[in-house]
Design an enzyme around this catalytic site. Structure first.
Site, PDB file in Angstrom:
ATOM      1  N   LYS A  22      33.602  10.650 -29.696  1.00  0.00           N
ATOM      2  CA  LYS A  22      34.228  11.291 -28.530  1.00  0.00           C
ATOM      3  C   LYS A  22      33.238  11.372 -27.366  1.00  0.00           C
ATOM      4  O   LYS A  22      33.568  11.030 -26.236  1.00  0.00           O
ATOM      5  CB  LYS A  22      34.688  12.707 -28.916  1.00  0.00           C
ATOM      6  CG  LYS A  22      35.063  13.559 -27.718  1.00  0.00           C
ATOM      7  CD  LYS A  22      35.393  14.987 -28.102  1.00  0.00           C
ATOM      8  CE  LYS A  22      34.225  15.918 -28.226  1.00  0.00           C
ATOM      9  NZ  LYS A  22      33.680  16.419 -26.959  1.00  0.00           N
ATOM     10  N   ASN A  23      32.016  11.815 -27.654  1.00  0.00           N
ATOM     11  CA  ASN A  23      31.057  12.039 -26.560  1.00  0.00           C
ATOM     12  C   ASN A  23      30.540  10.746 -25.947  1.00  0.00           C
ATOM     13  O   ASN A  23      29.875  10.770 -24.916  1.00  0.00           O
ATOM     14  CB  ASN A  23      29.875  12.886 -27.043  1.00  0.00           C
ATOM     15  CG  ASN A  23      30.253  14.348 -27.164  1.00  0.00           C
ATOM     16  OD1 ASN A  23      31.375  14.735 -26.833  1.00  0.00           O
ATOM     17  ND2 ASN A  23      29.325  15.158 -27.639  1.00  0.00           N
ATOM     18  N   CYS A 126      31.588  28.361 -20.496  1.00  0.00           N
ATOM     19  CA  CYS A 126      32.426  28.238 -21.680  1.00  0.00           C
ATOM     20  C   CYS A 126      31.792  29.099 -22.747  1.00  0.00           C
ATOM     21  O   CYS A 126      30.766  29.734 -22.505  1.00  0.00           O
ATOM     22  CB  CYS A 126      32.562  26.785 -22.114  1.00  0.00           C
ATOM     23  SG  CYS A 126      31.039  26.089 -22.679  1.00  0.00           S
ATOM     24  N   ARG A 131      26.508  26.775 -18.523  1.00  0.00           N
ATOM     25  CA  ARG A 131      26.656  25.342 -18.288  1.00  0.00           C
ATOM     26  C   ARG A 131      26.763  24.958 -16.801  1.00  0.00           C
ATOM     27  O   ARG A 131      27.805  24.496 -16.333  1.00  0.00           O
ATOM     28  CB  ARG A 131      27.843  24.797 -19.091  1.00  0.00           C
ATOM     29  CG  ARG A 131      27.709  25.171 -20.550  1.00  0.00           C
ATOM     30  CD  ARG A 131      28.646  24.440 -21.433  1.00  0.00           C
ATOM     31  NE  ARG A 131      28.199  23.081 -21.723  1.00  0.00           N
ATOM     32  CZ  ARG A 131      28.846  22.254 -22.527  1.00  0.00           C
ATOM     33  NH1 ARG A 131      29.944  22.639 -23.109  1.00  0.00           N
ATOM     34  NH2 ARG A 131      28.377  21.053 -22.744  1.00  0.00           N
ATOM     35  N   PRO A 132      25.675  25.143 -16.050  1.00  0.00           N
ATOM     36  CA  PRO A 132      25.700  24.820 -14.623  1.00  0.00           C
ATOM     37  C   PRO A 132      25.751  23.310 -14.350  1.00  0.00           C
ATOM     38  O   PRO A 132      25.615  22.493 -15.254  1.00  0.00           O
ATOM     39  CB  PRO A 132      24.385  25.411 -14.116  1.00  0.00           C
ATOM     40  CG  PRO A 132      23.493  25.447 -15.302  1.00  0.00           C
ATOM     41  CD  PRO A 132      24.367  25.612 -16.506  1.00  0.00           C
ATOM     42  N   LEU A 135      21.817  20.155 -11.900  1.00  0.00           N
ATOM     43  CA  LEU A 135      21.049  18.907 -12.064  1.00  0.00           C
ATOM     44  C   LEU A 135      21.840  17.716 -11.531  1.00  0.00           C
ATOM     45  O   LEU A 135      21.285  16.823 -10.887  1.00  0.00           O
ATOM     46  CB  LEU A 135      20.699  18.674 -13.540  1.00  0.00           C
ATOM     47  CG  LEU A 135      19.836  19.752 -14.197  1.00  0.00           C
ATOM     48  CD1 LEU A 135      19.730  19.506 -15.692  1.00  0.00           C
ATOM     49  CD2 LEU A 135      18.443  19.785 -13.568  1.00  0.00           C
ATOM     50  N   ASP A 316      24.851  20.169 -31.426  1.00  0.00           N
ATOM     51  CA  ASP A 316      26.233  20.038 -31.900  1.00  0.00           C
ATOM     52  C   ASP A 316      26.336  20.040 -33.425  1.00  0.00           C
ATOM     53  O   ASP A 316      27.442  19.986 -33.972  1.00  0.00           O
ATOM     54  CB  ASP A 316      26.881  18.750 -31.352  1.00  0.00           C
ATOM     55  CG  ASP A 316      27.233  18.873 -29.876  1.00  0.00           C
ATOM     56  OD1 ASP A 316      27.139  19.979 -29.320  1.00  0.00           O
ATOM     57  OD2 ASP A 316      27.609  17.845 -29.277  1.00  0.00           O
ATOM     58  N   ILE A 338      19.069  24.758 -26.789  1.00  0.00           N
ATOM     59  CA  ILE A 338      19.814  24.029 -25.748  1.00  0.00           C
ATOM     60  C   ILE A 338      20.806  24.942 -25.020  1.00  0.00           C
ATOM     61  O   ILE A 338      20.860  24.940 -23.794  1.00  0.00           O
ATOM     62  CB  ILE A 338      20.579  22.816 -26.358  1.00  0.00           C
ATOM     63  CG1 ILE A 338      19.648  21.939 -27.205  1.00  0.00           C
ATOM     64  CG2 ILE A 338      21.278  22.004 -25.262  1.00  0.00           C
ATOM     65  CD1 ILE A 338      18.607  21.153 -26.450  1.00  0.00           C
ATOM     66  N   ARG A 408      40.157  19.060 -30.258  1.00  0.00           N
ATOM     67  CA  ARG A 408      39.471  18.427 -29.133  1.00  0.00           C
ATOM     68  C   ARG A 408      38.520  17.338 -29.612  1.00  0.00           C
ATOM     69  O   ARG A 408      38.230  16.394 -28.876  1.00  0.00           O
ATOM     70  CB  ARG A 408      38.641  19.461 -28.360  1.00  0.00           C
ATOM     71  CG  ARG A 408      39.460  20.398 -27.526  1.00  0.00           C
ATOM     72  CD  ARG A 408      38.545  21.233 -26.676  1.00  0.00           C
ATOM     73  NE  ARG A 408      37.589  20.384 -25.976  1.00  0.00           N
ATOM     74  CZ  ARG A 408      36.400  20.779 -25.539  1.00  0.00           C
ATOM     75  NH1 ARG A 408      36.013  22.017 -25.723  1.00  0.00           N
ATOM     76  NH2 ARG A 408      35.598  19.954 -24.914  1.00  0.00           N
TER      77      ARG A 408
HETATM   78  C1  UD1 Z   1      26.711  17.031 -23.885  1.00  0.00           C
HETATM   79  C2  UD1 Z   1      27.714  16.944 -25.010  1.00  0.00           C
HETATM   80  C3  UD1 Z   1      27.720  18.234 -25.801  1.00  0.00           C
HETATM   81  C4  UD1 Z   1      26.307  18.548 -26.284  1.00  0.00           C
HETATM   82  C5  UD1 Z   1      25.314  18.532 -25.130  1.00  0.00           C
HETATM   83  C6  UD1 Z   1      23.866  18.690 -25.576  1.00  0.00           C
HETATM   84  C7  UD1 Z   1      29.427  15.478 -24.132  1.00  0.00           C
HETATM   85  C8  UD1 Z   1      30.823  15.331 -23.633  1.00  0.00           C
HETATM   86  N1  UD1 Z   1      29.034  16.709 -24.448  1.00  0.00           N
HETATM   87  O1  UD1 Z   1      27.129  18.078 -23.033  1.00  0.00           O
HETATM   88  O2  UD1 Z   1      28.599  18.075 -26.909  1.00  0.00           O
HETATM   89  O3  UD1 Z   1      26.294  19.833 -26.875  1.00  0.00           O
HETATM   90  O4  UD1 Z   1      25.410  17.288 -24.421  1.00  0.00           O
HETATM   91  O5  UD1 Z   1      23.525  17.699 -26.491  1.00  0.00           O
HETATM   92  O6  UD1 Z   1      28.711  14.513 -24.297  1.00  0.00           O
HETATM   93  N2  UD1 Z   1      22.120  22.012 -17.726  1.00  0.00           N
HETATM   94  C9  UD1 Z   1      21.694  22.595 -16.552  1.00  0.00           C
HETATM   95  N3  UD1 Z   1      22.135  22.062 -15.369  1.00  0.00           N
HETATM   96  C10 UD1 Z   1      22.962  20.970 -15.316  1.00  0.00           C
HETATM   97  C11 UD1 Z   1      23.369  20.363 -16.527  1.00  0.00           C
HETATM   98  C12 UD1 Z   1      22.926  20.908 -17.720  1.00  0.00           C
HETATM   99  O7  UD1 Z   1      20.952  23.573 -16.573  1.00  0.00           O
HETATM  100  O8  UD1 Z   1      23.312  20.531 -14.207  1.00  0.00           O
HETATM  101  C13 UD1 Z   1      21.665  22.572 -19.030  1.00  0.00           C
HETATM  102  C14 UD1 Z   1      22.840  23.060 -19.888  1.00  0.00           C
HETATM  103  O9  UD1 Z   1      23.274  24.344 -19.509  1.00  0.00           O
HETATM  104  C15 UD1 Z   1      22.210  23.020 -21.259  1.00  0.00           C
HETATM  105  C16 UD1 Z   1      21.291  21.800 -21.181  1.00  0.00           C
HETATM  106  O10 UD1 Z   1      21.089  21.554 -19.798  1.00  0.00           O
HETATM  107  O11 UD1 Z   1      21.441  24.182 -21.472  1.00  0.00           O
HETATM  108  C17 UD1 Z   1      21.843  20.552 -21.840  1.00  0.00           C
HETATM  109  O12 UD1 Z   1      23.158  20.313 -21.364  1.00  0.00           O
HETATM  110  P1  UD1 Z   1      23.745  18.849 -21.196  1.00  0.00           P
HETATM  111  O13 UD1 Z   1      22.893  17.897 -21.950  1.00  0.00           O
HETATM  112  O14 UD1 Z   1      23.987  18.592 -19.758  1.00  0.00           O
HETATM  113  O15 UD1 Z   1      25.137  18.990 -21.915  1.00  0.00           O
HETATM  114  P2  UD1 Z   1      26.487  18.229 -21.580  1.00  0.00           P
HETATM  115  O16 UD1 Z   1      26.201  16.879 -21.038  1.00  0.00           O
HETATM  116  O17 UD1 Z   1      27.392  19.127 -20.830  1.00  0.00           O
END
Ligand code: UD1
Length: 430
Positions: A22-23, A126, A131-132, A135, A316, A338, A408
């Site tokens: 899925k991811n 969520c 989850r900002p 970045l 995950d 994370i 999901r």
């Molecule tokens: C993806 C996966 C999710 C997995 C996660 C971490 C998908 C669809 N989802 O989520 O299942 O749990 O990777 O392996 O692939 N962060 C910031 N600012 C940002 C973006 C992220 O601070 O702009 C932080 C997040 O809050 C978190 C960390 O970075 O603490 C990692 O998040 P991220 O790798 O971005 O997760 P997703 O891509 O949303």
């Protein structure tokens, strides 16, 4: 709302075929927005998030066809999806879709790169954390986009197109790396992404983009170099196996003391999880297209884990490992680095008799001799499946409510587990 009823305590034995990831499928589908040609993806998992993303892509004007039938209305059950985004008629990703599935926000980079504008809802928080999107936003700004936040939406513009930049992510982010990879593929000049994510799903996306004509090097490392090209073309591509589904069913074998062969996958995708399982007492035998996993002995040992970006232990797979550790013959310290609030499953596991104490980002799990079935509530995708795993090992009946979270991300979960001897059924309620 549907629930799942499990009568636990039976060792699971049999074979489970792992679905496409899925991811990985989600960003690969979004990449269709980068080209006027048709992109065809095979080995697609049939899970709710895929249907939600099809709805979003069609909202942008794409035409999606699943196994020959129009999927625009959702409700498709095929595995091969063709998407054509020749005419992008709408550049807004609405709140109603993005709040359900954060991956919807990945359309921002491709829309900016191809059309020069995008209006994308902020996903919001969520259950597992805030989850900002900072970045994603600051990196696209470094490439020349102007982004303002108004009314809960990121309003982005790049009237003169995006320009290559040297970008260093302050935190490793899978989503931001994916968004920027797609944006940079069609930008002018060279983009360097430092401290990029190394997850196998990133490698899958790079392989797809390369097959579409992109010039990218460095996949699997923390430095990605993208030389922008004028246009990308269509291709056909097979989605990689789901490593989280693989790890989840591996734990199903170990927690129930059974033996399961997992096919259509690779042990190398979840090495960190299999290392922890081996330390806990699992036996793993690699096969040509997967591996066989069983438990060696009457119980498992306590093993400490800490979640980290790939190749570290995946966040995950944290909840599922905690379910296993509730029955260990010792204690285990589980540290989540994370996401800030990813222990929602702890009070639910406690309802089954688990002994877990949370201290900040760590949970100390003291193994108990047995779990006893109870009604529990699913809170997010991976937390829900940890309750399924605990329910499979618990004595008596466990009822898991709010299973839409499971739908999901897990394809035919009950069917796959029942084929290995689990006493599991879905209860449909209107
Ligand atoms: C993806 C996966 C999710 C997995 C996660 C971490 C998908 C669809 N989802 O989520 O299942 O749990 O990777 O392996 O692939 N962060 C910031 N600012 C940002 C973006 C992220 O601070 O702009 C932080 C997040 O809050 C978190 C960390 O970075 O603490 C990692 O998040 P991220 O790798 O971005 O997760 P997703 O891509 O949303």
């Amino acid at each position: 709302m549907d629930s799942i009823r499990i009568k636990g305590g039976k060792p699971l034995n049999g074979k489970i075929e792992i679905s496409g990831a899925k991811n990985s499928a989600l960003p690969l589908m979004v990449a269709s927005l980068l080209t006027e040609d048709t992109l065809t993806l095979s080995n697609l998992p049939h899970v709710a998030d895929i249907s939600t993303l099809i709805t979003l892509l069609c909202h942008h004007g794409a035409i999606a066809v699943m196994n020959g039938e129009s999927a625009n209305g959702g409700g498709c059950d095929g595995r091969s999806l063709s998407i054509n985004a020749k005419n992008i008629t709408n550049t807004e990703a609405p709140y109603d879709i993005v709040r359900k599935m954060r991956a919807g926000a990945l359309v921002m980079g491709p829309l900016l790169a191809r059309i020069g504008k995008a209006r994308v809802s902020l996903p919001g928080g969520c259950a597992i954390g805030t989850r900002p999107m900072n970045l994603h936003i600051s990196a696209l700004e470094e490439m020349g986009a102007k982004i303002t936040i108004t009314g809960g939406y990121m309003e982005a513009e790049a009237p003169d197109g995006l320009t290559g930049a040297d970008i260093r992510f302050e935190t490793v982010s899978v989503g931001a790396t994916e968004n920027l990879l797609m944006a940079a593929s069609l930008a002018k000049g060279t983009t360097v992404l430092e401290n990029a994510a190394k997850e196998p799903e990133i490698t899958d996306l790079v392989h797809l983009l390369r097959a579409m004509g992109a010039d990218i090097t460095g996949e699997g490392t923390s430095r990605l170099v993208i030389n922008g090209v004028d246009r990308l073309h269509g291709t056909s591509y097979r989605v990689m196996p789901d490593r989280i589904e693989t790890g989840t069913y591996a734990i199903a074998a170990v927690i129930t003391g059974g033996k399961i062969e997992l096919t259509n996958t690779h042990a190398s995708l979840i090495r960190s999880v299999l290392d922890a399982l081996e330390e806990a007492g699992a036996d793993i035998e690699e096969t040509e297209n997967g591996f066989i996993i069983s438990r060696d002995g009457p119980t498992v040992h306590g093993v400490d884990i800490m979640t980290l970006p790939y190749p570290g232990y995946p966040t995950d797979m944290q909840a599922q490992f905690m379910a296993l550790m509730t029955l260990a013959d010792g204690a285990a310290m589980i540290t989540e680095t994370i996401f800030e609030n990813r222990f929602m499953h702890v009070p639910e596991l406690a309802r089954l008799g688990a002994n877990i104490t949370v201290h900040g980002h760590s949970a100390l799990v003291r193994g108990v001799k047995r779990l006893v079935g109870a009604p529990v509530m699913a809170t997010d995708l991976r937390a829900s499946v940890s309750l399924v795993l605990a329910g499979l090992a618990a004595e008596g009946e466990t009822i898991i409510n709010r299973v839409y979270h499971l739908d999901r991300g897990y394809e035919r979960l009950e069917e796959k587990l029942a084929a290995c001897g689990a006493d599991i059924e879905r209860i449909h309620t209107s």
